[in-house]
Design an enzyme around this catalytic site. Structure first.
Site, PDB file in Angstrom:
ATOM      1  N   LYS A   1      34.731  23.836  64.172  1.00 42.79           N
ATOM      2  CA  LYS A   1      35.102  24.963  63.303  1.00 42.79           C
ATOM      3  C   LYS A   1      34.092  26.087  63.513  1.00 42.79           C
ATOM      4  CE  LYS A   1      34.819  24.675  58.616  1.00 42.79           C
ATOM      5  NZ  LYS A   1      33.731  25.623  58.303  1.00 42.79           N
TER       6      LYS A   1
ATOM      7  N   GLU B   1      38.425  31.062  53.104  1.00 46.04           N
ATOM      8  CA  GLU B   1      37.567  30.751  51.954  1.00 46.04           C
ATOM      9  C   GLU B   1      37.484  31.942  51.006  1.00 46.04           C
ATOM     10  OE1 GLU B   1      33.789  28.993  52.903  1.00 46.04           O
ATOM     11  OE2 GLU B   1      33.192  28.930  50.784  1.00 46.04           O
TER      12      GLU B   1
HETATM   13  O1  KIV Z   1      31.021  23.235  55.506  1.00 52.10           O
HETATM   14  C1  KIV Z   1      31.938  23.182  54.663  1.00 52.10           C
HETATM   15  O2  KIV Z   1      31.987  22.279  53.807  1.00 52.10           O
HETATM   16  C2  KIV Z   1      32.962  24.206  54.686  1.00 52.10           C
HETATM   17  C3  KIV Z   1      33.792  24.369  53.439  1.00 52.10           C
HETATM   18  C4  KIV Z   1      34.277  25.747  53.298  1.00 52.10           C
HETATM   19  C5  KIV Z   1      34.917  23.388  53.390  1.00 52.10           C
HETATM   20  O3  KIV Z   1      33.127  24.874  55.647  1.00 52.10           O
END
Ligand code: KIV
Length: 264
Positions: free
Chosen positions: A113, A178
């Site tokens: 991510k 977010e």
């Molecule tokens: O690191 C994390 O927990 C996130 C949250 C926004 C789910 O990226």
């Protein structure tokens, strides 16, 4: 059957909602996988909820790999996504690929991510070109907290819509959003072909994500109530406190083992 980035992406076409949670350890990952969770995120929120730090910035690549290896080994079905920690994407495409490649070599993770919008389009495209599936993360960006100055609801509609579209165009299979207003999150969801997964972004996203410790109430005693965007499904803090008090009492009062046995 093991979920893939493509299958998660296709949930949207099939009108299926995506349930996603963060997790950091083996037992937690096994339990959530058996329960049927779709996506597990080894988030850099581990800096906050596991390490007790005030931001995600100190989390290192070695630390995220340590947790991602444990979680990805525990899972049979869920897609395992791993945060690229600060500052690998910020350092450019090559550093981002180098860090993601280490995650892929040393764990059984399925995707990474990446935080950012238009400004990360080329990095997301470079990762995908290197064979690394990417989930985007737009809106409130915890890795940029010093730049943005705090945890605010994101209202810059046009920029946010440009951001999610840029990340989709770069090839991401899903975009986490977010703290967008529910209206902007809905618009983003309608704009994109790939799923949006919301946190603090209303009920119209294609999926929802929350942090493990928030959902199950596994938080320090000073946390009196969950943040507004959190729906808490269990109260582990109180369950563990009660159980710990019972254990401590039994040991202190010599009732832990009685006549060589655990009493009932
Ligand atoms: O690191 C994390 O927990 C996130 C949250 C926004 C789910 O990226």
């Amino acid at each position: 059957m093991k979920l893939t980035p493509l299958k998660i992406s296709e949930y949207k076409k099939d009108n299926r909602k995506i349930a996603m949670l963060t997790v950091y350890d083996y037992a937690g990952a096994r339990i959530l996988d058996e329960a049927g969770i779709d996506v597990l995120l080894v988030g850099d929120s581990l800096g906050n909820v596991v390490q007790g730090k005030s931001t995600t910035l100190p989390v290192t690549l070695d630390e995220i790999i340590y947790h991602a290896e444990i979680v990805s080994r525990a899972v049979d079905r869920a897609l395992v996504v791993v945060d690229l920690p600060f500052p690998y994407c910020q350092l450019g495409d090559k550093e981002a690929i180098r860090a993601a490649a280490r995650i892929f070599k040393e764990t059984e993770a399925d995707a990474v991510k990446v935080e950012g919008g238009e400004n990360r389009e080329s990095t997301v495209a470079a990762l995908i070109d290197a064979g690394i599936p990417v989930m985007g993360h737009c809106g409130l960006l915890p890795q940029s907290i010093h730049q943005s100055g705090g945890f605010f609801i994101q209202r810059q509609r046009e920029q946010l819509l440009r951001d999610v579209k840029a990340i989709e165009n770069a090839g991401a299979f899903a975009v986490l959003v977010e703290c967008l207003t529910p209206e902007i999150a809905k618009e983003a969801t309608e704009l994109l072909r790939v799923p949006t997964i919301g946190i603090g972004a209303g009920g119209d996203c294609d999926g929802q994500v929350l942090v493990f410790h928030d959902v199950f109430g596994y938080v320090p005693p000073e946390n009196k109530r969950p943040p507004k965007h959190v729906r808490q499904y269990a109260d582990l803090k109180n369950i563990i406190t009660e159980a710990a008090k019972n254990y401590i009492n039994d040991v202190h009062n010599s009732t832990f083992i009685v006549n060589g046995q655990f009493p009932n």
